[in-house]
Scaffold this active site. Structure first.
Site, PDB file in Angstrom:
ATOM      1  NE  ARG A 102      40.067  11.405  80.503  1.00 59.71           N
ATOM      2  CZ  ARG A 102      40.213  12.840  80.249  1.00 59.71           C
ATOM      3  NH1 ARG A 102      41.066  13.550  80.674  1.00 59.71           N
ATOM      4  NH2 ARG A 102      39.439  13.263  79.275  1.00 59.71           N
TER       5      ARG A 102
ATOM      6  CE  LYS B 233      27.173   8.082  88.810  1.00 56.88           C
ATOM      7  NZ  LYS B 233      26.175   9.277  88.402  1.00 56.88           N
TER       8      LYS B 233
ATOM      9  CG  ASN C  19      45.566  12.979  69.624  1.00 51.77           C
ATOM     10  OD1 ASN C  19      44.513  12.419  70.030  1.00 51.77           O
ATOM     11  ND2 ASN C  19      45.751  13.705  68.725  1.00 51.77           N
ATOM     12  CE1 TYR C  20      46.544   8.996  73.753  1.00 49.84           C
ATOM     13  CE2 TYR C  20      45.344   7.025  72.887  1.00 49.84           C
ATOM     14  CZ  TYR C  20      45.430   8.256  73.744  1.00 49.84           C
ATOM     15  OH  TYR C  20      44.249   8.312  74.670  1.00 49.84           O
TER      16      TYR C  20
ATOM     17  NE  ARG D 137      31.760   3.309  84.848  1.00 50.03           N
ATOM     18  CZ  ARG D 137      32.183   4.199  85.392  1.00 50.03           C
ATOM     19  NH1 ARG D 137      31.597   5.431  85.664  1.00 50.03           N
ATOM     20  NH2 ARG D 137      33.532   4.141  85.984  1.00 50.03           N
TER      21      ARG D 137
ATOM     22  N   GLY E  14      40.491   0.351  81.379  1.00 49.64           N
ATOM     23  CA  GLY E  14      40.822   1.444  80.458  1.00 49.64           C
ATOM     24  C   GLY E  14      40.474   2.816  80.641  1.00 49.64           C
TER      25      GLY E  14
ATOM     26  N   GLY F  64      43.059  11.586  74.786  1.00 43.60           N
ATOM     27  CA  GLY F  64      43.695  11.551  73.367  1.00 43.60           C
ATOM     28  C   GLY F  64      43.087  10.291  72.793  1.00 43.60           C
ATOM     29  CG  HIS F  65      40.720   9.562  70.381  1.00 36.40           C
ATOM     30  ND1 HIS F  65      40.137   8.299  70.773  1.00 36.40           N
ATOM     31  CD2 HIS F  65      39.801  10.582  70.275  1.00 36.40           C
ATOM     32  CE1 HIS F  65      38.887   8.869  71.081  1.00 36.40           C
ATOM     33  NE2 HIS F  65      38.456  10.192  70.953  1.00 36.40           N
ATOM     34  CG  ASP F  66      45.842   5.066  66.837  1.00 36.69           C
ATOM     35  OD1 ASP F  66      46.292   5.608  66.017  1.00 36.69           O
ATOM     36  OD2 ASP F  66      45.701   3.764  66.793  1.00 36.69           O
TER      37      ASP F  66
ATOM     38  CG  ASP G 198      42.932   3.006  69.477  1.00 33.00           C
ATOM     39  OD1 ASP G 198      43.499   3.564  70.351  1.00 33.00           O
ATOM     40  OD2 ASP G 198      42.012   3.063  69.040  1.00 33.00           O
TER      41      ASP G 198
END
Length: 379
Positions: free
Chosen positions: A84, A61, A128-129, A38, A82, A124-126, A155
């Site tokens: 959301r 954009k 949490n998963y 980007r 990757g 979330g992150h690793d 991850d």
């Protein structure tokens, strides 16, 4: 270019974590991975996950940049992102639009929670998963609570590797059907899949939900780490009867020769573990290496990351390489006829815009007009 994926072009929507690592592995195997960034930026040699790729920076954009992205997607075999759920759709690069432009496209989606479900839009992150899969609760000592296993299990194990497996399977299928499809690679799904053997042990009545109470979680005396006289550690994995007998011989201890019966005699584990621990502390790690390394005890020294680079077996296998002064892993796995290789070190974001667009069929005038519109970003 070399590797079994030579001739495969993959678009990577720049992100963090498991996506870039998946792109690195695909590039190591010979795929032409084009990263859409980007913003333009300088090359960072320590960004190992960026190795082997080319980059174009687009201001997504702007409608002109979306048009350029779709032009690149039209000539690709696969794309993965990757973000959301819904982000790509808002950009105008969702699966329906991309597959309409390129019906054979394999469209990979890498998320933590998946494309739908109550948590699909939550951050979330690793940690949490893997927490909701049963994996985190099973890792750690009984008294100390669960221990995060770096971010390897979620991850990279349940994420990157399952994304790659899905992409490659869909690419194979597309060669016969002529049709692409969407690959929904959720880290939670992947880790639950990795838990299948543990689920089997539970179903067979040989696995407890309590940490450090099982034969593979540090509960048993024959599958654990032990501290040596110099404060360093060794690992023991003498599960099979013949290996267990050899362990007792090398330690010069009477550990009982019950073989597999010891797997279930948990009342004996603490005593036998203490006897091994006391014995191991009488020698340094190097001394134990001299006694057990290379035997069928199922033994190895516990090395830190710097020691691993210098370990003779890893050196003999050439498991590490140095690029731009950065020591990093060599490509894996290995192929006998189409060997993988690191095509290049990490490039600057946006560095390959002109060559990428020229390959896509754009003339100099077209490229210049997109530059004037601000669709392409240069540092």
């Amino acid at each position: 270019m070399s590797g079994p994926l030579t001739g495969i072009r993959i678009i990577e929507m720049a992100g963090i974590g498991p996506g870039p690592f998946a792109g690195m592995l695909l590039a190591d195997m010979g795929a032409d991975v084009i990263r859409i960034d980007r913003a333009a930026g300088a090359a960072t040699p320590s960004d190992i996950s960026a190795r082997g790729k080319r980059s174009i920076a687009l201001d997504l954009k702007k409608p002109e940049a979306i048009d350029l992205a779709l032009t690149l997607i039209a000539g690709a075999d696969a794309l993965f992102e990757g973000f959301r759920p819904g982000v790509m759709e808002k950009l105008g690069l969702g699966p329906e639009i991309c597959l309409e432009r390129n019906p054979k496209l394999v469209y990979g989606r890498m998320t933590g929670w998946g494309q739908e479900g109550p948590l699909s839009h939550s951050a979330g992150h690793d940690i949490n998963y893997i927490a909701v899969t049963g994996a985190l609760a099973a890792i750690g000592r009984k008294a100390g609570g669960p221990v995060p296993p770096l971010n390897l299990v979620g991850d990279y194990g349940g994420g990157s590797l399952y994304l790659i497996m899905g992409l490659l399977a869909a690419l194979l299928e597309a060669r016969t059907s002529g049709k692409g499809q969407v690959v929904d690679a959720a880290i939670t799904d992947g880790v639950i899949s990795l838990m299948a053997p543990t689920q089997a042990y539970m179903a067979g009545g040989t696995w407890s939900l309590e940490r450090e109470d099982n034969w593979l979680d540090g509960g048993s005396h024959f599958y654990d780490t032990y501290q040596c006289a110099d404060g360093k550690y060794i690992s023991i994995g003498a599960i099979e009867p013949q290996f267990y007998a050899l362990l007792a011989e090398k330690l010069e201890l009477d550990l009982g020769q019950g073989g597999y019966s010891h797997l279930f005699e948990k009342d004996q584990w603490p005593l036998l573990k203490q006897r091994i621990a006391d014995k191991v502390k009488t020698k340094t790690r190097d001394q134990w290496c001299g006694i057990m390394e290379g035997t069928d005890v199922c033994f190895a020294p516990v090395l830190d990351a710097n020691e691993a680079v210098l370990y003779p077996h890893n050196q003999a296998r050439k498991n590490y390489v140095e690029i731009d002064g950065v020591t990093q892993s060599a490509p894996a796995p290995r192929f006998s006829r189409t060997p993988s290789s690191i095509q290049r070190g990490p490039c600057a974001a946006g560095a390959d815009a002109d060559s990428i667009l020229a390959e896509a069929g754009l003339g100099r005038g077209d490229i210049e007009s997109y530059k004037q519109a601000g669709a392409i970003r240069y540092e």
